[in-house]
Design a protein around this motif. Structure first.
Motif, PDB file in Angstrom:
ATOM      1  N   HIS A 117       0.827  -1.201   0.000  1.00 12.85           N
ATOM      2  CA  HIS A 117       0.000   0.000   0.000  1.00 12.85           C
ATOM      3  C   HIS A 117       0.863   1.253   0.000  1.00 12.85           C
ATOM      4  CE1 HIS A 117      -3.720   2.241   0.686  1.00 12.85           C
ATOM      5  NE2 HIS A 117      -3.018   2.989   1.527  1.00 12.85           N
ATOM      6  N   LEU A 118       1.907   1.253   0.823  1.00 10.97           N
ATOM      7  CA  LEU A 118       2.815   2.393   0.882  1.00 10.97           C
ATOM      8  C   LEU A 118       3.528   2.582  -0.457  1.00 10.97           C
ATOM      9  CD1 LEU A 118       4.338   4.635   2.392  1.00 10.97           C
ATOM     10  CD2 LEU A 118       5.886   2.861   3.268  1.00 10.97           C
ATOM     11  N   THR A 119       4.008   1.494  -1.038  1.00  6.77           N
ATOM     12  CA  THR A 119       4.672   1.583  -2.343  1.00  6.77           C
ATOM     13  C   THR A 119       3.710   2.117  -3.400  1.00  6.77           C
ATOM     14  OG1 THR A 119       6.153  -0.260  -1.826  1.00  6.77           O
ATOM     15  CG2 THR A 119       5.853   0.274  -4.154  1.00  6.77           C
ATOM     16  N   GLY A 120       2.474   1.639  -3.373  1.00  4.29           N
ATOM     17  CA  GLY A 120       1.491   2.101  -4.342  1.00  4.29           C
ATOM     18  C   GLY A 120       1.239   3.584  -4.240  1.00  4.29           C
ATOM     19  N   ARG A 121       1.126   4.087  -3.011  1.00  2.00           N
ATOM     20  CA  ARG A 121       0.892   5.532  -2.833  1.00  2.00           C
ATOM     21  C   ARG A 121       2.087   6.329  -3.335  1.00  2.00           C
ATOM     22  NH1 ARG A 121      -0.241   9.601  -3.704  1.00  2.00           N
ATOM     23  NH2 ARG A 121      -1.155  11.290  -2.479  1.00  2.00           N
ATOM     24  N   ARG A 122       3.302   5.852  -3.062  1.00  8.11           N
ATOM     25  CA  ARG A 122       4.506   6.540  -3.538  1.00  8.11           C
ATOM     26  C   ARG A 122       4.588   6.510  -5.066  1.00  8.11           C
ATOM     27  NH1 ARG A 122       8.473   4.062   1.196  1.00  8.11           N
ATOM     28  NH2 ARG A 122       8.414   5.919   2.551  1.00  8.11           N
ATOM     29  N   MET A 123       4.238   5.368  -5.652  1.00  7.09           N
ATOM     30  CA  MET A 123       4.291   5.262  -7.112  1.00  7.09           C
ATOM     31  C   MET A 123       3.244   6.150  -7.772  1.00  7.09           C
ATOM     32  SD  MET A 123       6.831   3.332  -7.926  1.00  7.09           S
ATOM     33  CE  MET A 123       7.689   4.059  -6.518  1.00  7.09           C
ATOM     34  N   GLN A 124       2.061   6.262  -7.162  1.00 12.00           N
ATOM     35  CA  GLN A 124       1.035   7.164  -7.696  1.00 12.00           C
ATOM     36  C   GLN A 124       1.540   8.601  -7.740  1.00 12.00           C
ATOM     37  OE1 GLN A 124      -2.359   6.634  -5.167  1.00 12.00           O
ATOM     38  NE2 GLN A 124      -2.571   4.460  -5.679  1.00 12.00           N
ATOM     39  N   GLU A 125       2.175   9.022  -6.649  1.00 12.52           N
ATOM     40  CA  GLU A 125       2.681  10.391  -6.607  1.00 12.52           C
ATOM     41  C   GLU A 125       3.838  10.577  -7.572  1.00 12.52           C
ATOM     42  OE1 GLU A 125       3.142  14.420  -5.353  1.00 12.52           O
ATOM     43  OE2 GLU A 125       1.505  12.962  -5.502  1.00 12.52           O
ATOM     44  N   ALA A 126       4.712   9.573  -7.671  1.00 10.66           N
ATOM     45  CA  ALA A 126       5.822   9.665  -8.619  1.00 10.66           C
ATOM     46  C   ALA A 126       5.308   9.800 -10.044  1.00 10.66           C
ATOM     47  CB  ALA A 126       6.723   8.438  -8.490  1.00 10.66           C
ATOM     48  N   GLY A 137      17.211   2.602  -6.167  1.00 11.56           N
ATOM     49  CA  GLY A 137      16.096   1.887  -5.549  1.00 11.56           C
ATOM     50  C   GLY A 137      14.755   2.366  -6.096  1.00 11.56           C
ATOM     51  N   PHE A 138      14.624   3.686  -6.277  1.00 12.27           N
ATOM     52  CA  PHE A 138      13.391   4.235  -6.848  1.00 12.27           C
ATOM     53  C   PHE A 138      13.194   3.742  -8.278  1.00 12.27           C
ATOM     54  CE2 PHE A 138      11.697   7.575  -9.666  1.00 12.27           C
ATOM     55  CZ  PHE A 138      10.370   7.564  -9.239  1.00 12.27           C
ATOM     56  N   HIS A 139      14.277   3.775  -9.080  1.00 10.92           N
ATOM     57  CA  HIS A 139      14.220   3.356 -10.474  1.00 10.92           C
ATOM     58  C   HIS A 139      13.729   1.902 -10.580  1.00 10.92           C
ATOM     59  CE1 HIS A 139      15.637   3.500 -14.741  1.00 10.92           C
ATOM     60  NE2 HIS A 139      15.723   2.197 -14.546  1.00 10.92           N
ATOM     61  N   LEU A 140      14.283   1.028  -9.742  1.00 14.68           N
ATOM     62  CA  LEU A 140      13.905  -0.381  -9.772  1.00 14.68           C
ATOM     63  C   LEU A 140      12.451  -0.569  -9.323  1.00 14.68           C
ATOM     64  CD1 LEU A 140      17.153  -1.991  -8.281  1.00 14.68           C
ATOM     65  CD2 LEU A 140      16.399  -2.042 -10.677  1.00 14.68           C
ATOM     66  N   ALA A 141      12.051   0.159  -8.269  1.00 11.31           N
ATOM     67  CA  ALA A 141      10.678   0.041  -7.770  1.00 11.31           C
ATOM     68  C   ALA A 141       9.677   0.546  -8.800  1.00 11.31           C
ATOM     69  CB  ALA A 141      10.532   0.812  -6.457  1.00 11.31           C
ATOM     70  N   PHE A 142       9.991   1.663  -9.449  1.00 12.69           N
ATOM     71  CA  PHE A 142       9.088   2.242 -10.435  1.00 12.69           C
ATOM     72  C   PHE A 142       8.908   1.294 -11.619  1.00 12.69           C
ATOM     73  CE2 PHE A 142       7.595   4.909 -13.847  1.00 12.69           C
ATOM     74  CZ  PHE A 142       6.801   5.861 -13.225  1.00 12.69           C
ATOM     75  N   LYS A 145       9.359  -1.938 -11.682  1.00 14.13           N
ATOM     76  CA  LYS A 145       8.623  -3.129 -11.270  1.00 14.13           C
ATOM     77  C   LYS A 145       7.130  -2.833 -11.186  1.00 14.13           C
ATOM     78  CE  LYS A 145       8.387  -6.653  -7.621  1.00 14.13           C
ATOM     79  NZ  LYS A 145       8.962  -7.126  -6.332  1.00 14.13           N
ATOM     80  N   TRP A 146       6.768  -1.632 -10.744  1.00 14.65           N
ATOM     81  CA  TRP A 146       5.364  -1.269 -10.546  1.00 14.65           C
ATOM     82  C   TRP A 146       4.656  -0.990 -11.872  1.00 14.65           C
ATOM     83  CZ3 TRP A 146       2.803  -1.530  -5.955  1.00 14.65           C
ATOM     84  CH2 TRP A 146       1.517  -0.987  -5.912  1.00 14.65           C
ATOM     85  N   PHE A 147       5.306  -0.213 -12.752  1.00 10.14           N
ATOM     86  CA  PHE A 147       4.655   0.238 -13.983  1.00 10.14           C
ATOM     87  C   PHE A 147       5.111  -0.509 -15.235  1.00 10.14           C
ATOM     88  CE2 PHE A 147       4.092   4.058 -11.305  1.00 10.14           C
ATOM     89  CZ  PHE A 147       2.728   4.249 -11.461  1.00 10.14           C
ATOM     90  N   GLY A 148       6.221  -1.268 -15.134  1.00  9.06           N
ATOM     91  CA  GLY A 148       6.707  -1.981 -16.299  1.00  9.06           C
ATOM     92  C   GLY A 148       7.556  -1.146 -17.233  1.00  9.06           C
ATOM     93  N   VAL A 149       7.795   0.116 -16.882  1.00 11.39           N
ATOM     94  CA  VAL A 149       8.654   1.004 -17.668  1.00 11.39           C
ATOM     95  C   VAL A 149       9.505   1.817 -16.705  1.00 11.39           C
ATOM     96  CG1 VAL A 149       7.056   1.210 -19.623  1.00 11.39           C
ATOM     97  CG2 VAL A 149       6.891   2.825 -17.706  1.00 11.39           C
ATOM     98  N   THR A 150      10.586   2.417 -17.206  1.00 11.59           N
ATOM     99  CA  THR A 150      11.426   3.265 -16.363  1.00 11.59           C
ATOM    100  C   THR A 150      10.758   4.618 -16.164  1.00 11.59           C
ATOM    101  OG1 THR A 150      12.630   4.248 -18.200  1.00 11.59           O
ATOM    102  CG2 THR A 150      13.455   2.139 -17.357  1.00 11.59           C
ATOM    103  N   PRO A 151      11.182   5.367 -15.149  1.00 10.87           N
ATOM    104  CA  PRO A 151      10.628   6.711 -14.970  1.00 10.87           C
ATOM    105  C   PRO A 151      10.790   7.584 -16.207  1.00 10.87           C
ATOM    106  CG  PRO A 151      11.855   6.044 -13.018  1.00 10.87           C
ATOM    107  CD  PRO A 151      12.102   5.002 -14.049  1.00 10.87           C
ATOM    108  N   GLY A 152      11.951   7.487 -16.879  1.00 15.46           N
ATOM    109  CA  GLY A 152      12.169   8.278 -18.082  1.00 15.46           C
ATOM    110  C   GLY A 152      11.223   7.889 -19.203  1.00 15.46           C
ATOM    111  N   GLU A 153      11.008   6.586 -19.370  1.00 11.68           N
ATOM    112  CA  GLU A 153      10.088   6.120 -20.412  1.00 11.68           C
ATOM    113  C   GLU A 153       8.655   6.550 -20.096  1.00 11.68           C
ATOM    114  OE1 GLU A 153      12.523   2.028 -21.668  1.00 11.68           O
ATOM    115  OE2 GLU A 153      10.972   1.981 -20.115  1.00 11.68           O
TER     116      GLU A 153
END
Length: 321
Positions: A264-273, A298-303, A305-313
Motif C-alpha cells: 500500500h505504501l509503495t502504491g501511494r509513492r508510485m502514484q505520486e511519482a 532503488g526508486f528506479h527499480l521500484a518504479f 517493477k510497478w509500472f513496467g517502464v522506467t521513470p524516463g520512459e
C-alpha cells in the motif's frame, strides 16, 4: 483532552476522504439514457477499473447483486458502484434480466448509447454511465468501499452543484459542440466526486460500513501513508507510530485494507511519482526524495517493477500522449 481527540478524528476523516478522492481521474466515460417500461430487467457485468453511476430521472427501479439485499430507487436518487460490482436493474426484484451487452454491445469510452424497452407497465427514465479510471491509481481504501453507495433524492437536493450537474447530463437536449466529450468527461468526474463526498462523510461518522475506519491504528496509518508518504517509513516505524506491534499491525492492515502495508505504501509513492513525472516539470532526479526514496537506483527499480517502464520512459510516453 477529549476535544483534541475529537478534532483529530475529524482531521483524519478529512484526510481519508482526500486519499480516496485525489487519485480519481477519469480516463473515459460511456453514458447512456434508458427509457424503460415494465416489465424489464438488465444484468450488468462486473467492470474492472470502472465506477458505475445510475441516476433516476423519472420513475424508479430496483438494484440487486449476488448476496446482497435488493434496494429500491426512486426519482432523484443516485446510485454509485465505486468498483463496478456486477448488478441487476429491474422494475421489481427477482425478475430475470437480459445481459447489458445484448442491448448495448458497444460501450467504448467517449461514446453514448440509448436503451428503449416498451412494456405496458410504469415508465422510468435513467441516466447511466461507466466511469473508467486508472485501476492502478485506486487506493486500497477506495477498493474497500461498499458495493454500492446510494444518495436519495433529498440528499442529492442538498448538494446543488451535484443536482444541477446530473440534470444537465441527463437533459435530452444537452449541448453538443467542440470539446463536448471532454466537457462530458469532466462533468461526470465532478459528479462522481460530489456524490462520494457526502457518502464518505457518512461513512466516517458511522464507520460500520467501512471496517478500516473502526480501527484507530490502521485508519491513522492510512492517513499517514496518504499525507506523509515522502517520509522514510518502514513497517516497523508505522506500527510504532500507531502503538502496535509489527506483526499485529501487518495482520490487521492486510485484513482491513485488503493488501499488505508495504504494498500500500509503495502504491501511494508510485502514484505520486507518476503524477510528478506526468503532470509537472520537476527534474527526474528530484522525484525519488519527493516520494520517500533515498536511493535513485532503488526508486528506479521500484518504479519499473510497478509500472513496467522506467521513470524516463513513463515521462516520455505521457508527454507524447
Amino acid at each position: 483532552m477529549d476535544t483534541v481527540r475529537t478534532e483529530q478524528v475529524r482531521t483524519d476523516g478529512d484526510d481519508l476522504l482526500s486519499e480516496l478522492l485525489q487519485p480519481l481521474r477519469l480516463t473515459g466515460v460511456f453514458d447512456s439514457r434508458w427509457h424503460v417500461s415494465a416489465p424489464w430487467a438488465i444484468e450488468g457485468d462486473a467492470e474492472q477499473g470502472c465506477a458505475v453511476l445510475h441516476y433516476i430521472v423519472e420513475g424508479g427501479c430496483w438494484i440487486t447483486a449476488e448476496g446482497q439485499p435488493p434496494q429500491e430507487l426512486h426519482t432523484g436518487d443516485l446510485a454509485v458502484f465505486p468498483t463496478g460490482t456486477a448488478h441487476r436493474l429491474s422494475d421489481r426484484p427477482g425478475r430475470q434480466g437480459v445481459p447489458l451487452k445484448a442491448v448495448l454491445p458497444e460501450r467504448q469510452p467517449g461514446t453514448s448509447g440509448e436503451i428503449r424497452i416498451s412494456g405496458s407497465g410504469p415508465e422510468s427514465r435513467l441516466l447511466c454511465a461507466g466511469l473508467h479510471y486508472d485501476d492502478s491509481a485506486a487506493t486500497g481504501l477506495y477498493k474497500a468501499l461498499p458495493w454500492v453507495l446510494v444518495l436519495d433524492g433529498s440528499q442529492v437536493g442538498r448538494e446543488p452543484l451535484l443536482r444541477d450537474t446530473l440534470r444537465l447530463l441527463a437533459a435530452p437536449d444537452r449541448p453538443v459542440g467542440p470539446g463536448d466529450r471532454l466537457i462530458t468527461l469532466r462533468a461526470f468526474e465532478m459528479a462522481l466526486v460530489l456524490a462520494l463526498r457526502p457518502l464518505l462523510r457518512e461513512l466516517t461518522e458511522n464507520p460500520a460500513s467501512l471496517p478500516v475506519l473502526r480501527h484507530p491504528g490502521i485508519s491513522r496509518a492510512m492517513v499517514m501513508i496518504a499525507t506523509r508518504f515522502a517520509e522514510p517509513w518502514t513497517i516497523e516505524s508505522l506500527a510504532k507510530e500507531v502503538g502496535m506491534s509489527r506483526s499485529a499491525f501487518t495482520a490487521a492492515f492486510r485484513e482491513l485494507v485488503g493488501e499488505a502495508p508495504a504494498r500500500h505504501l509503495t502504491g501511494r509513492r508510485m502514484q505520486e511519482a507518476a503524477r510528478l513525472l506526468g503532470e509537472t516539470s520537476l527534474p527526474q532526479s528530484a522525484v525519488p526524495r519527493r516520494v520517500g526514496y533515498q536511493s535513485a537506483v532503488g526508486f528506479h527499480l521500484a518504479f519499473r517493477k510497478w509500472f513496467g517502464v522506467t521513470p524516463g520512459e513513463y515521462r516520455t510516453s505521457t508527454a507524447a500522449a
